[in-house]
Design a protein around this motif. Structure first.
Motif, PDB file in Angstrom:
ATOM      1  N   ALA A 231       0.842  -1.206   0.000  1.00 25.35           N
ATOM      2  CA  ALA A 231       0.000   0.000   0.000  1.00 25.35           C
ATOM      3  C   ALA A 231       0.872   1.250   0.000  1.00 25.35           C
ATOM      4  O   ALA A 231       0.517   2.273  -0.612  1.00 25.35           O
ATOM      5  CB  ALA A 231      -0.924  -0.007   1.222  1.00 25.35           C
ATOM      6  N   ALA A 234       2.062   1.681  -3.543  1.00 25.39           N
ATOM      7  CA  ALA A 234       0.933   2.111  -4.372  1.00 25.39           C
ATOM      8  C   ALA A 234       0.606   3.582  -4.126  1.00 25.39           C
ATOM      9  O   ALA A 234       0.314   4.331  -5.067  1.00 25.39           O
ATOM     10  CB  ALA A 234      -0.289   1.240  -4.078  1.00 25.39           C
ATOM     11  N   CYS A 235       0.667   4.006  -2.864  1.00 23.59           N
ATOM     12  CA  CYS A 235       0.390   5.402  -2.510  1.00 23.59           C
ATOM     13  C   CYS A 235       1.389   6.338  -3.202  1.00 23.59           C
ATOM     14  O   CYS A 235       0.995   7.358  -3.792  1.00 23.59           O
ATOM     15  CB  CYS A 235       0.462   5.567  -0.998  1.00 23.59           C
ATOM     16  N   LYS A 238       0.756   6.395  -7.050  1.00 26.05           N
ATOM     17  CA  LYS A 238      -0.442   7.188  -7.368  1.00 26.05           C
ATOM     18  C   LYS A 238      -0.158   8.678  -7.183  1.00 26.05           C
ATOM     19  O   LYS A 238      -0.644   9.510  -7.961  1.00 26.05           O
ATOM     20  CB  LYS A 238      -1.613   6.749  -6.478  1.00 26.05           C
ATOM     21  N   LEU A 303      -2.226  10.544   2.763  1.00 29.93           N
ATOM     22  CA  LEU A 303      -3.473  10.535   1.990  1.00 29.93           C
ATOM     23  C   LEU A 303      -4.332  11.759   2.306  1.00 29.93           C
ATOM     24  O   LEU A 303      -4.979  12.317   1.411  1.00 29.93           O
ATOM     25  CB  LEU A 303      -4.248   9.241   2.258  1.00 29.93           C
ATOM     26  N   TRP A 319      -9.079   6.321  -5.565  1.00 36.82           N
ATOM     27  CA  TRP A 319      -7.909   5.556  -5.111  1.00 36.82           C
ATOM     28  C   TRP A 319      -7.466   5.980  -3.717  1.00 36.82           C
ATOM     29  O   TRP A 319      -6.933   5.156  -2.958  1.00 36.82           O
ATOM     30  CB  TRP A 319      -6.755   5.618  -6.118  1.00 36.82           C
ATOM     31  N   LEU A 323      -7.162   3.115  -0.872  1.00 33.58           N
ATOM     32  CA  LEU A 323      -5.953   2.880  -0.082  1.00 33.58           C
ATOM     33  C   LEU A 323      -6.208   3.048   1.410  1.00 33.58           C
ATOM     34  O   LEU A 323      -5.665   2.298   2.228  1.00 33.58           O
ATOM     35  CB  LEU A 323      -4.833   3.832  -0.534  1.00 33.58           C
ATOM     36  N   ASN A 324      -7.070   4.001   1.772  1.00 35.22           N
ATOM     37  CA  ASN A 324      -7.448   4.142   3.178  1.00 35.22           C
ATOM     38  C   ASN A 324      -8.092   2.864   3.696  1.00 35.22           C
ATOM     39  O   ASN A 324      -7.799   2.403   4.803  1.00 35.22           O
ATOM     40  CB  ASN A 324      -8.415   5.324   3.345  1.00 35.22           C
TER      41      ASN A 324
END
Length: 342
Positions: A231, A234-235, A238, A303, A319, A323-324
């Motif tokens: 994650a 990915a964060c 993104k 985020l 997204w 992700l959260n």
């Protein structure tokens, strides 16, 4: 005049130059930009900075060549060389100070570090010339001259605005997180015992416990921890896409938001590293719990800042929300497994 006297005389302006360059370098590392109400042209800044870097490189080369073979330059020539090189580095540092913080802290740090590296290189070169007896061009002097050239050459590769600067640092964070994920995956795949490659046969035979390899419970706990690491990657990916697509450097407010994103994202990779370290056997479940919570909090903060920034459009909220949810799911699973093992 004897060669010894000539060397002694010419060393005076060189030592003075060394002290001056060190002072200028220290001011660059610690100094603030010259904020002004006038119009700042970023394109003109880069043109002027490029010329200043080129001049500094040329003056360093002249100095090195002058002291590469006998006869030793006279004190008068030494003073001229020192004056020329000092003027060039003063010009370089002055141009650096032109870059206002309003054009990006991230960009300014990169330009500052690059400028300081040139000055460090010149300090090293002058120090080598002052310290070495003049016989022929030494390997150390060659390396020092090459170090100045290398430091000057990197200016051509610096990002030209804060958006590009932020993208560069984010890309470096992604690389560190990917390395941590791959390290853990490789350790799992290679052996039941992640330390088998660093212990000899006698050490392995003498072990009567599981202090150096994972139990089945450990492996179950690792799955959601790796979920948090993925994650994290990915964060960052993104975020890079959002900055590429929507990053705006036309206003001080949006420039500052990009700096905020770079600063908070910097906390991700150390938190991932801490979690990875706590997963190695013998696994300390309380440490895993603490580091998993820490990483989750950092990612949620990232985020939140992404959501509040101009790079997050309505389509990006999906997204961010996903992700959260992934963070909550993995952290809950980690806590449940730790609680079940106690």
């Amino acid at each position: 005049m004897s060669a010894d006297n000539s060397c002694a005389d010419v060393s005076v302006p060189l030592r003075n130059l060394l002290n001056s360059v060190q002072c200028i370098r220290d001011r660059v590392k610690d100094g603030e930009s010259n904020e002004s109400n006038g119009v700042f042209n970023l394109s003109n800044f880069w043109d002027t900075l490029t010329q200043a870097v080129k001049a500094a490189s040329q003056e360093a080369t002249k100095l090195s060549l002058a002291f590469s073979k006998p006869p030793v330059p006279t004190q008068e020539d030494g003073e001229k060389f020192a004056e020329s090189i000092q003027k060039s580095i003063l010009a370089l540092s002055t141009v650096y100070y032109w870059l206002p913080k309003s054009h990006g802290i991230t960009l300014r740090r990169l330009v500052r570090d690059a400028t300081a590296e040139v000055l460090d290189g010149i300090v090293q070169l002058v120090d080598v010339i002052v310290s070495s007896p003049l016989q022929s061009l030494s390997q150390e002097q060659l390396q020092s001259t090459g170090g100045v050239w290398s430091a000057c050459d990197q200016f051509a590769h610096l990002p030209r605005d804060n958006r590009a600067a932020v993208l560069g640092v984010l890309a470096s964070y992604i690389g560190v997180v990917k390395d941590a994920i791959e390290e853990m995956e490789q350790a799992q795949a290679e052996s039941q015992d992640p330390f088998s490659d660093v212990l000899d046969d006698e050490d392995q035979d003498s072990r009567g416990n599981q202090d150096t390899y994972w139990s089945e419970e450990d492996r179950q706990l690792m799955a959601p921890c790796q979920g948090l690491m993925k994650a994290s990657a990915a964060c960052l990916k993104k975020l890079v896409s959002a900055v590429k697509a929507n990053g705006n450097v036309s206003m001080p407010e949006t420039v500052a938001q990009l700096d905020d994103l770079a600063d908070i994202a910097k906390e991700i990779s150390p938190s991932v590293d801490d979690l990875v370290l706590s997963l190695y056997p013998p696994m300390d479940y309380s440490g895993v719990d603490q580091n998993a919570c820490k990483l989750t909090l950092v990612l949620k903060k990232v985020l939140d800042i992404i959501r509040a920034s101009h790079v997050c459009l309505e389509a990006d909220l999906n997204w961010v929300q996903f992700l959260n949810g992934a963070l909550d799911h993995n952290l809950q699973k980690i806590k449940a497994l730790i609680q079940g093992s106690s």
